[in-house]
Design a protein around this motif. Sequence first.
Motif: not given
Length: 396
Positions: A278-296
Motif C-alpha cells: 500500500k504505497v500511500n499508507l507506507t508513505r504516511y507511516r514513514t513521514i509520521l516516523l520521520a516527523g517524530a524523529i525531527a521533533g526530537m
Amino acid sequence: MVALLAITLLRSSHEGDTTFQLAAESDFVALPDITVPSMLTAWLMVLVCAVALGESVRRMVAHVRQPMWLPIVFALAWMTGFLSWAAADGRIRVVSLFAGAVALAVPLVFGALGGVLGERAGVVNIAIEGQLLFGAFAAAITASLTGSPWAGLVAAMVAGALIALILGLFAITYFVDQVIVGVVLNVLVVGLTNFLFRQVLTPNSDSLNAPVGFERMPIPVLGDIPLVGPILFRQTALVYVLYAVVAIVAYALYRTRWGLRVRAVGEHPKAADTVGIKVNLTRYRTILLAGAIAGMGGAYYTLVAVNQFNREMTGGAGYIALAAVIFGKWDPIRATLAALLFGFATNLQGVLSAIGSPVPSQFMLMLPYLVTIFAVAGLVGRSRPPAADGVPYRQQ
C-alpha cells in the motif's frame, strides 16, 4: 576547497607553531599536546587534499563507487591544514572543538534522519524547520508542566508527527506540490509559535517556559577513553538516544522488510503497488516516523541547549539538515556525517574568535552556510535522489 586553502596560505603566511591539545583537564589518561610548524603542516595538508581530490576524480571518471573514507580523509586534512594556519602561535583545544561540534550537530542529525526517511519514501520534507521549531515549543511547555524532560521529548515527537501529518494530508492525499506545502508549513509554524510565545509563554514564563532539562550523564569507562570519551560519552541522555536512532534507522532502512518497502515506494511506487504494498499508507507511516524523529531534534533546543523556548530559535537549522540529506546522498550514515560537518563549521567560528585568529569575523559567521553551499553545489549534480521523490502516487 583545495584552491581556496592554497590561495589563503599564499596570500597570508603565518610563521610559528600551532599546538593541538588532545586531552581535557578531567581525563583519566592525559594525552600529550602535539605542536607542529604552522605553514609546513598546512601545505602538507593541502597536498593530502589534492591527492584525495585526484583519487575522487579518477574514480568518478572510471565510474567506480566512491568509498566513504575518501571524503572523510579530505575533510580531516582540510580542517587540520586550515586550523594549523589560523591558530599559528596559538592553541586548539581539540576536545572542546569536537564536543561543541557534536552538541551543535544533534538537532541537525535528527532533522537529517527525518529528511532521509521522508524522501526515501518519496515525500520531499521541506518542513523539517517547522518540525524542529514546533517540537522545541511543545517540549518546553510539556516539560514545564510535568517537570519531566522525557515527557517533553514525547511531546516534541508528537508535535513533529503532527506537522508531518499535515504535510502528508496535502502532499499525499490531495497531490499538492510538496515543496510548496513544506515552505508554507514552515512559515505557519513560525507565525504560530511567535504568536503563542508573545500571548501565552511570555506572561506565564515561570510556569510554561521553565522546562526541566536533561542533565549530563557520563558513561562509566567509555567516558574515560582519551579524546573520544569526553566528546561522545559525557553527554546528555538525548544524545545517547540519537546514537541509537542513527543505528536503528540505518539498520532498518537496509536490513529489514519494512526498509525494503519504504525504498520501493520511493523508487518505483507502481511496481510496489503491483506486489501488494500500500504505497500511500507506507508513505504516511514513514513521514509520521520521520516527523517524530525531527521533533526530537527540536526538543534538544529547549531541554538541553537553552532550557527555555525563544522565538525562531532553530535559526534555519531545518534547511541545513535538508542540505545534509542531499550531501549525504539520502543515506542515514552519510547524512549524519554531513550534519556533523555542518556542526563543526558552526562551532569553529566561536573557537577561532576565542584564539584571536586572523580570519575575519564576518567570514566565520558565514562559514556554516558556505560549507552548506559548497556541499550541495558540489554533490547535487552527482547525487541521485529516489526516482519517485516528490512525485505523488495516484492509485489506479
